[in-house]
Design a protein around this motif. Structure first.
Motif, PDB file in Angstrom:
ATOM      1  N   ASN A 172       0.826  -1.213   0.000  1.00  0.00           N
ATOM      2  CA  ASN A 172       0.000   0.000   0.000  1.00  0.00           C
ATOM      3  C   ASN A 172       0.856   1.256   0.000  1.00  0.00           C
ATOM      4  N   ARG A 217       0.776   4.072  -2.991  1.00  0.00           N
ATOM      5  CA  ARG A 217       0.453   5.484  -2.719  1.00  0.00           C
ATOM      6  C   ARG A 217       1.571   6.419  -3.200  1.00  0.00           C
ATOM      7  N   THR A 264      -5.405   4.114   0.759  1.00  0.00           N
ATOM      8  CA  THR A 264      -5.072   3.865  -0.644  1.00  0.00           C
ATOM      9  C   THR A 264      -6.315   3.995  -1.509  1.00  0.00           C
TER      10      THR A 264
END
Length: 373
Positions: free
Chosen positions: A308, A312, A341
């Motif tokens: 994640n 991002r 996210t």
């Protein structure tokens, strides 16, 4: 409770066939019912043993059961076991009392913890260093560092004296409270007193300095300790790699990463996460991807947090294709999209989003953002 029900069926069948269950059978059932919340049944079995003249479990057994219950936050149930212990004529020892004190500290009930301490003293049992360390940790855990310091100073004046663990507890509490100067002062005091400084102490000091925006100071201390041949563990090395990136000492961070394997240690998932995250933040996407490949080849499986974080950072940098490649690794089981996210995706690819026109570059199953917003 299914297995316990089966065990009780077998227990009843044994009795029905005239077979007298032994202490091992009773002990297993008592422990099972206690830890699974059926104290009524556990008590019945204990009293059944006493009525039949079968030796009851000893105080060590009950203290162990109480410890398991306390770690689940069921402190009052542990008190019920304590009362059962005294009811059948067993004498609680310091381990029994310390278990209850620890239980109350774990749930932040410091006044009740001291109530147990008073009961222990009234029973003629002196508090030991474990008792005081537990209380100090309890205070620090719930943010009452000043009360922890008072307790610590009392230990300095009386018995038992503070140990390495005691100092570690207070040092960690001070750093977590943002009281860096006081923590550094206590560290000096610890050394001057002659208390053994453990690897855990160094981990607390270096980590605490980094957490409180003193990364430069942490790096300097780390280098001094290295010159003294202090042996560091992988947790400390991970902390220092991150600190070096934070203070723009990238080459030193890379060198420390390389030194891990050279010293016979093995980089773990956290090591790779620190390296990848920092490389991405600096815009070194290719190096980060090479590091990710190295991570997979080493057998370290990336977790949801790392994936994640990578997604991002790549999205924020506008690297949609590469972000999509990592999104394809999301399986919904071991790795899933975090709320932050998903929120970023919706913001960037909604009808008014910055990257609305590039939504087709995402994996097909993530193109449901099309038209959202």
């Amino acid at each position: 409770m299914g297995r316990l029900a089966d065990a009780m069926d077998n227990f009843s069948q044994m009795i029905g066939k005239g077979v007298q269950p032994n202490t091992v059978v009773y002990h297993s059932l008592i422990q099972g019912f206690s830890t699974h919340g059926d104290l009524r049944k556990a008590k019945e079995l204990v009293y059944e043993m006493t009525n039949k003249g079968i030796p009851c479990p000893n105080i060590a057994f009950f203290s162990s059961v109480m410890d398991s219950i306390c770690k689940e936050g069921r402190v009052m149930d542990a008190h019920d076991i304590f009362h059962l212990v005294t009811d059948i004529g067993l004498k609680p020892n310091i381990i029994t009392f310390n278990t209850l004190i620890d239980g109350h500290c774990l749930v932040g009930e410091m006044e009740k913890a001291f109530g147990v301490l008073d009961s222990m003293v009234s029973a003629g049992i002196e508090a030991d260093v474990f008792t005081y360390n537990t209380l100090a940790y309890g205070y620090c855990r719930c943010g009452r560092i000043d009360d922890g310091l008072i307790l610590f100073r009392e230990m300095l004046q009386n018995k038992p004296k503070p140990t390495t663990i005691t100092y570690n507890i207070i040092l960690d509490g001070l750093f977590r409270a943002g009281r860096t100067f006081a923590a550094k002062k206590m560290f000096v005091e610890m050394i001057e007193t002659g208390i053994t400084v453990s690897i855990s102490t160094y981990s607390i000091i270096l980590g605490g300095l980094c957490r409180n925006n003193c990364s430069d100071e942490a790096v300097t201390l780390f280098q001094k300790l290295g010159a003294m041949n202090v042996k560091f563990d992988i947790k400390i090395l991970n902390t220092m790699i991150n600190a070096m990136f934070k203070v723009r000492r990238r080459e030193e961070a890379n060198g420390l990463f390389a030194a891990i394997s050279a010293s016979g240690m093995v980089p773990n998932a956290s090591t790779y996460s620190v390296m990848i995250g920092n490389l991405l933040k600096e815009g070194s996407v290719e190096e980060a991807e090479n590091m990710f490949s190295l991570m997979e080849k080493s057998g370290c499986a990336p977790d949801s947090r790392l994936i994640n974080n990578i997604i991002r950072i790549l999205l924020e940098n506008g690297d949609i294709v590469k972000a999509g490649n990592y999104m394809s690794k999301v399986d919904g089981k071991s790795i899933s999209l975090e709320a932050s996210t998903t929120s970023l995706l919706m913001c960037l690819f909604s009808s008014k989003g910055k990257y609305r026109e590039q939504i087709s570059l995402l994996p097909v199953n993530y193109q449901f953002f099309n038209g959202v917003g």
